[in-house]
Scaffold this motif. Structure first.
Motif, PDB file in Angstrom:
ATOM      1  N   THR A 159     -11.672  25.896  39.073  1.00  0.00           N
ATOM      2  CA  THR A 159     -12.560  26.422  38.045  1.00  0.00           C
ATOM      3  C   THR A 159     -11.890  27.634  37.401  1.00  0.00           C
ATOM      4  OG1 THR A 159     -14.518  25.721  39.275  1.00  0.00           O
ATOM      5  CG2 THR A 159     -14.832  27.427  37.596  1.00  0.00           C
ATOM      6  N   PRO A 160     -11.699  27.637  36.082  1.00  0.00           N
ATOM      7  CA  PRO A 160     -11.089  28.802  35.437  1.00  0.00           C
ATOM      8  C   PRO A 160     -12.000  30.017  35.497  1.00  0.00           C
ATOM      9  CG  PRO A 160     -11.838  27.203  33.797  1.00  0.00           C
ATOM     10  CD  PRO A 160     -12.013  26.554  35.134  1.00  0.00           C
ATOM     11  N   LEU A 161     -11.395  31.212  35.631  1.00  0.00           N
ATOM     12  CA  LEU A 161     -12.146  32.461  35.716  1.00  0.00           C
ATOM     13  C   LEU A 161     -11.952  33.334  34.488  1.00  0.00           C
ATOM     14  CD1 LEU A 161     -11.367  33.471  39.422  1.00  0.00           C
ATOM     15  CD2 LEU A 161     -13.453  32.390  38.539  1.00  0.00           C
ATOM     16  N   MET A 162     -10.726  33.485  34.024  1.00  0.00           N
ATOM     17  CA  MET A 162     -10.449  34.298  32.846  1.00  0.00           C
ATOM     18  C   MET A 162      -9.064  33.973  32.330  1.00  0.00           C
ATOM     19  SD  MET A 162      -9.545  38.126  34.213  1.00  0.00           S
ATOM     20  CE  MET A 162      -8.111  38.421  35.264  1.00  0.00           C
ATOM     21  N   ALA A 163      -8.788  34.439  31.112  1.00  0.00           N
ATOM     22  CA  ALA A 163      -7.484  34.196  30.502  1.00  0.00           C
ATOM     23  C   ALA A 163      -7.037  35.435  29.751  1.00  0.00           C
ATOM     24  CB  ALA A 163      -7.560  33.005  29.552  1.00  0.00           C
ATOM     25  N   ILE A 164      -5.726  35.572  29.598  1.00  0.00           N
ATOM     26  CA  ILE A 164      -5.152  36.577  28.713  1.00  0.00           C
ATOM     27  C   ILE A 164      -4.200  35.865  27.758  1.00  0.00           C
ATOM     28  CG2 ILE A 164      -5.445  38.550  30.256  1.00  0.00           C
ATOM     29  CD1 ILE A 164      -2.577  38.250  31.135  1.00  0.00           C
ATOM     30  N   GLU A 170      -8.578  33.907  17.593  1.00  0.00           N
ATOM     31  CA  GLU A 170     -10.000  33.557  17.599  1.00  0.00           C
ATOM     32  C   GLU A 170     -10.201  32.109  18.042  1.00  0.00           C
ATOM     33  OE1 GLU A 170     -14.149  33.230  17.096  1.00  0.00           O
ATOM     34  OE2 GLU A 170     -12.812  34.877  17.597  1.00  0.00           O
ATOM     35  N   GLY A 171      -9.318  31.234  17.617  1.00  0.00           N
ATOM     36  CA  GLY A 171      -9.398  29.851  18.096  1.00  0.00           C
ATOM     37  C   GLY A 171      -9.243  29.768  19.598  1.00  0.00           C
ATOM     38  N   GLY A 172      -8.310  30.568  20.146  1.00  0.00           N
ATOM     39  CA  GLY A 172      -8.154  30.626  21.593  1.00  0.00           C
ATOM     40  C   GLY A 172      -9.395  31.155  22.272  1.00  0.00           C
ATOM     41  N   ARG A 173     -10.003  32.185  21.666  1.00  0.00           N
ATOM     42  CA  ARG A 173     -11.225  32.751  22.256  1.00  0.00           C
ATOM     43  C   ARG A 173     -12.346  31.722  22.272  1.00  0.00           C
ATOM     44  NH1 ARG A 173     -15.944  34.105  21.558  1.00  0.00           N
ATOM     45  NH2 ARG A 173     -15.902  33.322  19.408  1.00  0.00           N
ATOM     46  N   GLN A 174     -12.464  30.932  21.203  1.00  0.00           N
ATOM     47  CA  GLN A 174     -13.516  29.920  21.145  1.00  0.00           C
ATOM     48  C   GLN A 174     -13.318  28.848  22.222  1.00  0.00           C
ATOM     49  OE1 GLN A 174     -14.122  28.345  17.175  1.00  0.00           O
ATOM     50  NE2 GLN A 174     -14.302  30.383  16.264  1.00  0.00           N
ATOM     51  N   ALA A 175     -12.068  28.470  22.471  1.00  0.00           N
ATOM     52  CA  ALA A 175     -11.801  27.497  23.535  1.00  0.00           C
ATOM     53  C   ALA A 175     -12.151  28.085  24.894  1.00  0.00           C
ATOM     54  CB  ALA A 175     -10.338  27.060  23.501  1.00  0.00           C
ATOM     55  N   CYS A 176     -11.834  29.354  25.098  1.00  0.00           N
ATOM     56  CA  CYS A 176     -12.193  30.019  26.355  1.00  0.00           C
ATOM     57  C   CYS A 176     -13.711  30.068  26.515  1.00  0.00           C
ATOM     58  CB  CYS A 176     -11.607  31.429  26.398  1.00  0.00           C
ATOM     59  SG  CYS A 176      -9.811  31.483  26.617  1.00  0.00           S
ATOM     60  N   GLU A 177     -14.399  30.388  25.435  1.00  0.00           N
ATOM     61  CA  GLU A 177     -15.864  30.430  25.488  1.00  0.00           C
ATOM     62  C   GLU A 177     -16.431  29.067  25.868  1.00  0.00           C
ATOM     63  OE1 GLU A 177     -19.711  31.407  22.581  1.00  0.00           O
ATOM     64  OE2 GLU A 177     -17.673  31.798  21.878  1.00  0.00           O
ATOM     65  N   ALA A 178     -15.851  28.002  25.311  1.00  0.00           N
ATOM     66  CA  ALA A 178     -16.304  26.649  25.644  1.00  0.00           C
ATOM     67  C   ALA A 178     -16.086  26.345  27.127  1.00  0.00           C
ATOM     68  CB  ALA A 178     -15.570  25.622  24.781  1.00  0.00           C
ATOM     69  N   ALA A 179     -15.052  26.944  27.707  1.00  0.00           N
ATOM     70  CA  ALA A 179     -14.770  26.757  29.133  1.00  0.00           C
ATOM     71  C   ALA A 179     -15.576  27.719  30.004  1.00  0.00           C
ATOM     72  CB  ALA A 179     -13.281  26.938  29.403  1.00  0.00           C
ATOM     73  N   GLY A 180     -16.305  28.645  29.375  1.00  0.00           N
ATOM     74  CA  GLY A 180     -17.138  29.588  30.109  1.00  0.00           C
ATOM     75  C   GLY A 180     -16.381  30.763  30.683  1.00  0.00           C
ATOM     76  N   ILE A 181     -15.254  31.148  30.029  1.00  0.00           N
ATOM     77  CA  ILE A 181     -14.443  32.256  30.552  1.00  0.00           C
ATOM     78  C   ILE A 181     -14.131  33.240  29.433  1.00  0.00           C
ATOM     79  CG2 ILE A 181     -13.415  30.811  32.332  1.00  0.00           C
ATOM     80  CD1 ILE A 181     -10.842  30.735  30.641  1.00  0.00           C
ATOM     81  N   GLN A 183      -8.725  15.631  17.792  1.00  0.00           N
ATOM     82  CA  GLN A 183      -9.901  15.279  18.591  1.00  0.00           C
ATOM     83  C   GLN A 183      -9.583  15.261  20.079  1.00  0.00           C
ATOM     84  OE1 GLN A 183     -11.455  11.155  18.091  1.00  0.00           O
ATOM     85  NE2 GLN A 183     -13.375  12.150  17.494  1.00  0.00           N
ATOM     86  N   GLN A 184      -8.423  14.759  20.434  1.00  0.00           N
ATOM     87  CA  GLN A 184      -8.025  14.702  21.831  1.00  0.00           C
ATOM     88  C   GLN A 184      -7.549  16.059  22.351  1.00  0.00           C
ATOM     89  OE1 GLN A 184      -8.586  12.047  23.662  1.00  0.00           O
ATOM     90  NE2 GLN A 184      -9.336  10.984  21.838  1.00  0.00           N
ATOM     91  N   MET A 185      -6.788  16.773  21.530  1.00  0.00           N
ATOM     92  CA  MET A 185      -6.161  18.010  21.989  1.00  0.00           C
ATOM     93  C   MET A 185      -7.154  19.152  22.189  1.00  0.00           C
ATOM     94  SD  MET A 185      -2.492  18.141  19.994  1.00  0.00           S
ATOM     95  CE  MET A 185      -3.156  17.974  18.339  1.00  0.00           C
ATOM     96  N   THR A 186      -8.302  19.085  21.533  1.00  0.00           N
ATOM     97  CA  THR A 186      -9.288  20.157  21.666  1.00  0.00           C
ATOM     98  C   THR A 186     -10.374  19.833  22.694  1.00  0.00           C
ATOM     99  OG1 THR A 186     -10.495  19.242  19.768  1.00  0.00           O
ATOM    100  CG2 THR A 186      -8.949  21.041  19.327  1.00  0.00           C
ATOM    101  N   LYS A 187     -10.242  18.729  23.397  1.00  0.00           N
ATOM    102  CA  LYS A 187     -11.225  18.348  24.407  1.00  0.00           C
ATOM    103  C   LYS A 187     -10.813  18.888  25.770  1.00  0.00           C
ATOM    104  CE  LYS A 187     -13.739  14.377  26.302  1.00  0.00           C
ATOM    105  NZ  LYS A 187     -13.926  12.912  26.247  1.00  0.00           N
ATOM    106  N   LEU A 188     -11.659  19.711  26.358  1.00  0.00           N
ATOM    107  CA  LEU A 188     -11.372  20.302  27.666  1.00  0.00           C
ATOM    108  C   LEU A 188     -11.353  19.237  28.759  1.00  0.00           C
ATOM    109  CD1 LEU A 188     -13.704  23.413  27.419  1.00  0.00           C
ATOM    110  CD2 LEU A 188     -11.216  23.528  27.678  1.00  0.00           C
ATOM    111  N   ASN A 189     -10.463  19.419  29.729  1.00  0.00           N
ATOM    112  CA  ASN A 189     -10.416  18.534  30.905  1.00  0.00           C
ATOM    113  C   ASN A 189     -11.359  19.043  31.996  1.00  0.00           C
ATOM    114  OD1 ASN A 189      -8.579  16.442  30.217  1.00  0.00           O
ATOM    115  ND2 ASN A 189      -6.868  17.868  30.445  1.00  0.00           N
ATOM    116  N   ARG A 190     -12.561  19.435  31.590  1.00  0.00           N
ATOM    117  CA  ARG A 190     -13.523  20.028  32.510  1.00  0.00           C
ATOM    118  C   ARG A 190     -13.855  19.126  33.695  1.00  0.00           C
ATOM    119  NH1 ARG A 190     -17.143  24.049  31.093  1.00  0.00           N
ATOM    120  NH2 ARG A 190     -16.879  23.551  28.880  1.00  0.00           N
TER     121      ARG A 190
END
Length: 344
Positions: A95-100, A120-131, A201-208
């Motif tokens: 489970t991811p916790l945080m990113a830099i 900002e795009g990176g931040r949005q992906a992190c937000e989608a992952a909950g980190i 479409q594939q590259m922006t889908k998280l492997n959650r």
């Protein structure tokens, strides 16, 4: 005037990765150093991330990934790069916790505001992952670069590695292949308008789903498919598991319906594909170049490759469907064969 980021870089996405053969040479120059008993997964195992045992039944997962633009839009580039980096934690069952953030930017060529949109795009992906995207580092570089260093956590009993597959295990892939071919078509200005969304479409889908797969005892090995292509990452899985593999080309998931063949005919073969085959192609048996070009295609933010016990295949497929992933087994691990991987 719209910014086209791909015009500012010589490579694209995970296709920028150094080839497996050259990477072997680089790593061979590194001294082994002392043994750290708490380091459960390190550089010697060629896995997706490093894993350090905290001594309380859990471990920290640490990984980093970054590359040059694979799409022109800055926000989308940031999302893809971040999604790709976070995937390594999921590939370990964690489970991811945080990113830099990691940012390299040609400040004399591209405005700082464009870099801000990438972040900002990176931040949005992190937000989608909950980190949180909690910080980072930036440099002035000749080409735009973006990615993340990601920290995650996993219960030791749920840790998944790219080794541990058994002969007889069925092989599944949670995302279709073809990102490298489509990205090359874009750089060559041959990508059709109707196909422009397919790779994104594939590259922006998280492997959650990797967090849940980690808890399944019947999934014996897992890794994500990125720059070395399906054949390269399956090669690593076979070597780490002391097995071989046999895959059915017709059952491998590919983006679109015949779309990739159109672009292969147009000469849209990534340079990374050729470097991949030069590195590990001697261990592959395939009927023709088409099969090799499809299966060695470098992926960016690709799917999870899983080795699943045969008697739990239906259960695994059902779990994938709850995540809107429709997959079927495309091959199996085998104990013997004349080649490490046979494509039939």
């Amino acid at each position: 005037m719209a910014i086209k980021l791909t015009e500012y870089s010589h490579g694209a996405g995970c296709g920028c990765k150094i080839s497996p053969a050259i990477l072997d040479k680089i790593l061979s120059q590194t001294n082994q150093g002392p043994v750290y008993e708490q380091l459960l997964v390190g550089n010697d195992q060629r896995d997706d991330a490093a894993v350090f045992d905290l001594g309380d039944g859990t471990s920290i997962i640490s990984t980093t990934d970054f590359f040059m633009p694979i799409v022109d839009d800055p926000l989308t580039f940031g999302k893809i790069a971040a999604t790709n980096a976070i995937s390594d934690v999921y590939a370990m069952g964690g489970t991811p916790l945080m990113a830099i953030a990691i940012l390299g930017w040609p400040i004399k060529q591209l405005q700082a505001e464009v870099a801000g949109t990438v972040v900002e795009g990176g931040r949005q992906a992190c937000e989608a992952a909950g980190i949180p995207l909690a910080g980072g580092h930036s440099i002035d570089s000749p080409e735009p670069i973006f990615g993340l260093a990601v920290t995650g956590r996993v219960q030791n009993k749920y840790l998944k590695k790219n080794g541990g597959a058994h002969a007889g295990d069925l092989l599944f892939l949670t995302k279709p292949l073809g990102v490298g071919i489509l990205s090359t078509a874009q750089k060559k200005k041959k990508l059709r308008t109707e196909d422009a969304h397919l790779a994104v479409q594939q590259m922006t889908k998280l492997n959650r789903i990797g967090q849940e797969i980690g808890q399944l005892d019947y999934v014996h090995a897992m890794t994500d498919v990125t720059g070395f292509g399906l054949l390269g990452h399956l090669t690593e899985m076979c070597n780490s598991s002391n097995t071989k593999a046999r895959i059915r080309l017709d059952d491998v998931p590919f983006i679109g319906d015949g779309v990739l063949d159109h672009y292969l005919a147009e000469g849209c073969i990534p340079g990374g594909t050729i470097r991949n085959l030069d590195s590990y192609g001697q261990g592959i048996k395939a009927a023709d170049d088409r099969a090799l070009h499809l299966l060695a295609d470098p992926q960016t933010s690709g799917g999870l490759l899983c080795a699943v016990a045969t008697d739990h295949a239906d259960e695994f497929i059902a779990l994938c469907q709850t995540h809107d992933i429709h997959c079927r087994p495309f091959g199996a691990m085998v104990s013997a064969g004349d080649h490490l991987i046979e494509v039939i």
